[in-house]
Structure formats: C-alpha cells, structure tokens
Design a protein around this motif. Structure first.
Motif, PDB file in Angstrom:
ATOM      1  N   GLU A 122       0.860  -1.182   0.000  1.00 18.59           N
ATOM      2  CA  GLU A 122       0.000   0.000   0.000  1.00 18.59           C
ATOM      3  C   GLU A 122       0.899   1.237   0.000  1.00 18.59           C
ATOM      4  O   GLU A 122       1.635   1.471   0.953  1.00 18.59           O
ATOM      5  N   LYS A 181      -7.472  -1.704  -5.944  1.00 17.30           N
ATOM      6  CA  LYS A 181      -6.432  -1.596  -4.918  1.00 17.30           C
ATOM      7  C   LYS A 181      -5.562  -0.360  -5.085  1.00 17.30           C
ATOM      8  O   LYS A 181      -5.043   0.189  -4.114  1.00 17.30           O
ATOM      9  N   THR A 182      -5.392   0.123  -6.356  1.00 21.66           N
ATOM     10  CA  THR A 182      -4.420   1.197  -6.614  1.00 21.66           C
ATOM     11  C   THR A 182      -5.054   2.494  -7.113  1.00 21.66           C
ATOM     12  O   THR A 182      -4.336   3.462  -7.348  1.00 21.66           O
TER      13      THR A 182
END
Length: 404
Positions: free
Chosen positions: A50, A77-78
């Motif tokens: 992360e 997620k990004t």
C-alpha cells in the motif's frame, strides 16, 4: 501519532541512476522507498504493498508512465494512490496536460527542483498519514459502537433476567406462603380444638383411638412442612454444587414396591389405583434415598394431575440401563409446558390451584443427572403423561458425589 505511520513510496524509472538519485532525495527514516525499472515491475509491487505516493517516469520502453497510470486508476487496490509524473521532455510536448488527464496530481520536469520535490512528497505523505489516522479513528469508533451495542444488549438481557428473577421470587414467596400456611393452619386448628376440650375438661375427646387419629394428622402436617423445607434446601444444595449423592447397591424394583405400599393412603385419597410391572430385579449402584425422592415426586404428580385415573408404574433394564416409567391418564401436559416443567417453581397447571412449590421435577432432574442418567416426558393434552427415568446400571458408572 501520525509520525508512527510508516509511509511507502514507489518510484518508477527505466534508468537506475535516476532511481538512485530520486531515492536519495525523498528517503527518510519514517519512509520506505520501493524502486521499479519498468511498468511491469511496478505493477507487481503495487499489488503487494500500500503506497502513499507513486512517482512515475513518463518515457519508458514498453508500457509508458501514462499507460501505467491508466491501469492503476482502473484497479480497485491502486486507484486512490496519488501519482506524480516526471519527464525530461520539453514543455512544448504538452505532457503535463496528458498527465493530468491520466489522473496525476502533479507533473515535474527534469532537472528536478530539490526543494519542490521534497515539499510535494512531504505533503502527500502527510495526507496519507492523516487519511490512515482518520481511518483508524473511524474503525475505532465503529468498534466502540459495536461494543456499546453488545453491552446494551447484555444489559437488556441482564435486566430481563433480573425482572424474571423478581417475578420468580414473588411467585415463589406467594407459593411458599400458601403451602406453609396449609399444614400450619391444620396444626393450629388441632391445637385450638384440644385446648378447648381441655378447658371444658372433656376427657372423651382424648380417648386412645382419638389420640391415634390426632397424632396421625399431626404427623402428616409435620411431614408436609419438612418436605417443603427439604425441597428448598435441595435447591440451595444444587445451586452450590453440594447435592449429596451416596451410592449403594440395591434393587430398584424392591424400592419402588416399598414406596407404592407407603403411598397407599395417598392413592386411596386421590381415588386412584396403581399397578406395578416388574418381571425381574433391577440391581445397581445409586443413592437409594435420592432415587426414592425422584420416584416419589413422579408418583405425587401422577396422583395430583391424574384425574382419579389408574397409574401404571414399570421397572425394567434394557441395554445396560435401568428404566422407571410412571404413566397416568390425566390432564396431560402441552408441548410448550413440557419445555419448562423441569425448571424451578414451574407447575403443570396454571389454571387450577395445585399444591407444591414447583420444585419436584427440577430437583428430580438434577438428582438423575448427578447419577449420569436422564428424565424425559411424553404427553398430550387430555391423554395423560408418561415420565421415564433412565439410570446407568454399570457399577463403576460416574456419579457426581459431593458431601454436604
């Protein structure tokens, strides 16, 4: 503390010397810098960590920085990672505009301004830490809310239990007052009657036959009081784990037969009859006094609720277990009441005035359980009730024996 949140930074450039220079520029003790020489390598790192910020070189062989940014924005997620583009191309190529279209938050031109780079990285790292801190606070608040809800539910359950306990106490005290008053009233009336005869010098009231009858009446009333007290003491013993179980070897059939003989006056008074079926002795190691107490409770209930019908008692052994069955043809027990009659202070009939504290079946179940056995009931309204007591026959069966 915000400073305790570890910030991870990603820098992507196809030239190792550029990565080393930029790493030296932005590295600090509270940060971890990850380096990638290509977009594919960067994607692998993005899926593992992360990141607080990604600094992407625009011009790279294969997938360029803009294409990598578009992939990042399309991935759950990004998609929220801030992207800063870096390019050595001239401003006339309008890369900055394209970079902002790709979702960048800033665009830097080479050669890099050291102070500008440090300042921008500091800003995004602080924003990341603030976001993490806020997320932790929200999670803590949510956890606190769940704990408060659980505590509130527990308090409500406790309140309901206390209210139920108060109702049970009031009902119990009312039942005790009624049950104790009945034999006491009988004794008081007998005493007053005798005092009256004595005051009048009425010797005829104290003949031998009449004295026998008086003693019998007194004995029944006293036994009734003793039984009430013993029931209450047994409940106390059960609650404190001090119910006394003293096993000895005896014949269950003989015990039931003797008990039925002692019950003859009660059977006659109830205008009922009892039959015993027992083909052979059933010998085992149990507490004779306690087992007699259990069967006495079942017989008492059968007479009380049997509607003057015949009561059938059966004693037998089967599959290494001893069985005692007591069946009446009385008012029966509803399915709902079958679930609660083994609880404290519960009685079968709520409509009729019945004797007893509602402790007999509760105590009986605890006694049988202490012997490693069980007690069950089968019944339908208007079709009587069948109580079955099951006791282990093995000599070495576990018994929860405690001393008083």
């Amino acid at each position: 503390m915000l400073s305790t949140v570890q910030a991870k930074l990603l820098i992507v450039d196809d030239l190792p010397e550029n990565l080393l220079a930029l790493e030296a520029l932005i590295r600090r003790e509270d940060r971890i810098v990850y380096k990638a020489l290509s977009a594919d390598e960067a994607l692998s790192l993005l899926l593992q960590h992360e990141f607080a910020l990604a600094i992407l070189d625009v011009q790279m062989p294969g997938m360029n920085g803009f294409e990598l940014a578009e992939l990042m924005r399309g991935t759950e997620k990004t998609k929220n990672i801030p992207i800063v583009f870096v390019s050595a191309a001239g401003r006339e190529l309008n890369y900055a505009f394209k970079g902002y279209e790709s979702g960048a938050v800033d665009f830097l031109h080479k050669p890099l301004d050291v102070h500008a780079v440090k300042s921008k990285v500091n800003v995004f790292v602080d924003l990341y830490r603030q976001s993490k801190a806020m997320k932790h606070q929200v999670e803590a608040l949510e956890q606190s809310r769940r704990e408060q809800e659980a505590l509130l539910k527990q308090l409500q359950n406790t309140q309901n239990e206390l209210e139920q306990a108060v109702r049970m106490r009031d009902d119990f005290m009312s039942i005790v007052a009624h049950e104790v008053r009945t034999p006491l009233n009988g004794l008081i009336l007998e005493t007053q009657l005798r005092r009256m005869h004595l005051a009048r010098d009425n010797a005829a009231a104290f003949t031998l036959d009449k004295m026998h009858a008086m003693v019998d009446r007194d004995e029944r009333q006293i036994k009734s009081l003793i039984r009430l007290i013993e029931d209450m003491l047994d409940v106390s013993r059960i609650r404190t784990g001090k119910l006394s179980i003293r096993p000895s070897r005896f014949d269950l059939v003989q015990l039931v037969n003797n008990l039925l003989q002692n019950f003859a006056p009660q059977v006659e008074a109830a205008e009922s009859s009892v039959t015993l079926t027992a083909e052979q002795p059933v010998v085992g190691n149990w507490d004779e006094f306690r087992i007699e107490q259990v069967i006495s409770n079942l017989l008492t209930n059968a007479l009380r609720y049997g509607a003057k019908s015949q009561i059938d008692v059966r004693v037998y052994n089967q599959h290494g277990q001893a069985w005692v069955e007591v069946q009446d043809c009385g008012i029966g027990i509803s399915e709902e009441n079958q679930q609660r009659i083994f609880q404290q202070f519960e009685r079968v009939s709520a409509k009729a005035v019945v004797a007893g504290l509602g402790l007999g079946l509760f105590i009986s179940e605890q006694i049988v359980a202490a012997h490693g056995g069980s007690i069950t009931v089968e019944s339908r309204i208007g079709e009587g009730a069948l109580f079955r007591v099951c006791l282990p026959l093995q000599e070495n069966s576990p018994i929860n024996a405690t001393s008083e």
